[in-house]
Design a protein around this motif. Structure first.
Motif, PDB file in Angstrom:
ATOM      1  N   LYS A  90       0.487  30.728  42.824  1.00  0.00           N
ATOM      2  CA  LYS A  90       1.047  30.757  41.470  1.00  0.00           C
ATOM      3  C   LYS A  90       0.333  29.831  40.479  1.00  0.00           C
ATOM      4  O   LYS A  90       0.066  30.240  39.353  1.00  0.00           O
ATOM      5  N   PRO A  91      -0.022  28.601  40.853  1.00  0.00           N
ATOM      6  CA  PRO A  91      -0.709  27.732  39.892  1.00  0.00           C
ATOM      7  C   PRO A  91      -2.086  28.243  39.450  1.00  0.00           C
ATOM      8  O   PRO A  91      -2.626  27.778  38.449  1.00  0.00           O
ATOM      9  N   LEU A  92      -2.647  29.201  40.177  1.00  0.00           N
ATOM     10  CA  LEU A  92      -3.960  29.735  39.823  1.00  0.00           C
ATOM     11  C   LEU A  92      -3.880  30.878  38.830  1.00  0.00           C
ATOM     12  O   LEU A  92      -4.885  31.289  38.268  1.00  0.00           O
ATOM     13  N   THR A  93      -2.674  31.398  38.596  1.00  0.00           N
ATOM     14  CA  THR A  93      -2.513  32.536  37.690  1.00  0.00           C
ATOM     15  C   THR A  93      -2.357  32.068  36.261  1.00  0.00           C
ATOM     16  O   THR A  93      -2.049  30.907  35.994  1.00  0.00           O
ATOM     17  N   THR A  94      -2.581  32.989  35.337  1.00  0.00           N
ATOM     18  CA  THR A  94      -2.428  32.671  33.908  1.00  0.00           C
ATOM     19  C   THR A  94      -0.985  32.933  33.484  1.00  0.00           C
ATOM     20  O   THR A  94      -0.237  33.631  34.168  1.00  0.00           O
ATOM     21  N   ALA A  95      -0.624  32.380  32.351  1.00  0.00           N
ATOM     22  CA  ALA A  95       0.736  32.536  31.815  1.00  0.00           C
ATOM     23  C   ALA A  95       0.972  33.983  31.410  1.00  0.00           C
ATOM     24  O   ALA A  95       0.049  34.654  30.950  1.00  0.00           O
ATOM     25  N   PRO A  96       2.151  34.480  31.574  1.00  0.00           N
ATOM     26  CA  PRO A  96       3.345  33.854  32.166  1.00  0.00           C
ATOM     27  C   PRO A  96       3.325  33.967  33.675  1.00  0.00           C
ATOM     28  O   PRO A  96       3.308  35.071  34.225  1.00  0.00           O
ATOM     29  N   GLN A  97       3.308  32.863  34.356  1.00  0.00           N
ATOM     30  CA  GLN A  97       3.147  32.849  35.799  1.00  0.00           C
ATOM     31  C   GLN A  97       4.262  33.556  36.564  1.00  0.00           C
ATOM     32  O   GLN A  97       4.009  34.158  37.592  1.00  0.00           O
ATOM     33  N   ASP A  98       5.471  33.507  36.057  1.00  0.00           N
ATOM     34  CA  ASP A  98       6.568  34.156  36.776  1.00  0.00           C
ATOM     35  C   ASP A  98       6.471  35.680  36.730  1.00  0.00           C
ATOM     36  O   ASP A  98       7.082  36.369  37.524  1.00  0.00           O
ATOM     37  N   ASP A  99       5.681  36.209  35.799  1.00  0.00           N
ATOM     38  CA  ASP A  99       5.497  37.652  35.710  1.00  0.00           C
ATOM     39  C   ASP A  99       4.262  38.126  36.443  1.00  0.00           C
ATOM     40  O   ASP A  99       4.007  39.318  36.544  1.00  0.00           O
ATOM     41  N   PHE A 118      -3.966  37.408  37.913  1.00  0.00           N
ATOM     42  CA  PHE A 118      -2.743  37.823  38.585  1.00  0.00           C
ATOM     43  C   PHE A 118      -2.814  37.410  40.052  1.00  0.00           C
ATOM     44  O   PHE A 118      -3.884  37.441  40.654  1.00  0.00           O
ATOM     45  N   GLY A 119      -1.697  37.042  40.618  1.00  0.00           N
ATOM     46  CA  GLY A 119      -1.622  36.701  42.033  1.00  0.00           C
ATOM     47  C   GLY A 119      -0.680  37.639  42.758  1.00  0.00           C
ATOM     48  O   GLY A 119       0.424  37.911  42.284  1.00  0.00           O
ATOM     49  N   ILE A 120      -1.119  38.120  43.898  1.00  0.00           N
ATOM     50  CA  ILE A 120      -0.317  39.051  44.694  1.00  0.00           C
ATOM     51  C   ILE A 120      -0.260  38.532  46.128  1.00  0.00           C
ATOM     52  O   ILE A 120      -1.298  38.312  46.748  1.00  0.00           O
ATOM     53  N   VAL A 121       0.943  38.325  46.621  1.00  0.00           N
ATOM     54  CA  VAL A 121       1.136  37.946  48.012  1.00  0.00           C
ATOM     55  C   VAL A 121       1.576  39.182  48.772  1.00  0.00           C
ATOM     56  O   VAL A 121       2.592  39.795  48.441  1.00  0.00           O
ATOM     57  N   VAL A 122       0.798  39.554  49.755  1.00  0.00           N
ATOM     58  CA  VAL A 122       1.121  40.708  50.586  1.00  0.00           C
ATOM     59  C   VAL A 122       1.996  40.211  51.729  1.00  0.00           C
ATOM     60  O   VAL A 122       1.643  39.261  52.419  1.00  0.00           O
ATOM     61  N   ARG A 123       3.135  40.838  51.892  1.00  0.00           N
ATOM     62  CA  ARG A 123       4.015  40.432  52.982  1.00  0.00           C
ATOM     63  C   ARG A 123       4.317  41.623  53.868  1.00  0.00           C
ATOM     64  O   ARG A 123       4.248  42.771  53.434  1.00  0.00           O
ATOM     65  N   ARG A 124       4.664  41.330  55.088  1.00  0.00           N
ATOM     66  CA  ARG A 124       4.897  42.397  56.052  1.00  0.00           C
ATOM     67  C   ARG A 124       6.341  42.885  56.053  1.00  0.00           C
ATOM     68  O   ARG A 124       6.612  44.062  56.272  1.00  0.00           O
ATOM     69  N   PHE A 125       7.267  41.993  55.832  1.00  0.00           N
ATOM     70  CA  PHE A 125       8.673  42.337  55.983  1.00  0.00           C
ATOM     71  C   PHE A 125       9.335  42.530  54.624  1.00  0.00           C
ATOM     72  O   PHE A 125       8.862  42.047  53.609  1.00  0.00           O
TER      73      PHE A 125
END
Length: 106
Positions: free
Chosen positions: A96-105, A74-81
């Protein structure tokens, strides 16, 4: 909420580097999973970043090793705003390319 914002401010003012490197962390995750008993448990790896990954184009070997243990990544981008910025989009594009399918989820 105030404590979280204060922590974010502190980290921005006291950052050690502006780059984000993941290659060594992926290898460490792979090594841990390779030596841990599966015991039928599901495996998961969470990649958390506050910026784009600066070595995302050099991690293919580590990803292949990691995927041998069959974790969900799973990939998580921490954002401030509240609104997504271009920096957030750049971070997502490298993560995103480093995560497993389904990548959009993930």
């Amino acid at each position: 909420k105030d404590e979280l914002l204060a922590d974010i401010d502190w980290h921005e003012e006291n950052h050690m580097a502006k780059q984000t490197y993941i290659q060594e962390g992926l290898q460490m995750s792979s090594d841990i999973l390779a030596t841990s008993p599966a015991d039928g448990r599901k495996r998961a790896v969470y990649i958390i970043s506050d910026g784009k990954l600066d070595d995302a184009n050099r991690v293919q070997a580590q990803l292949e090793d990691l995927h041998q243990s069959k974790p969900q990544v799973f990939g998580i981008v921490v954002r401030r705003f509240a609104q997504q910025t271009q920096m957030d989009q750049d971070a997502e594009a490298t993560l995103k390319p480093l995560t497993t399918a389904p990548q959009d989820d993930h």
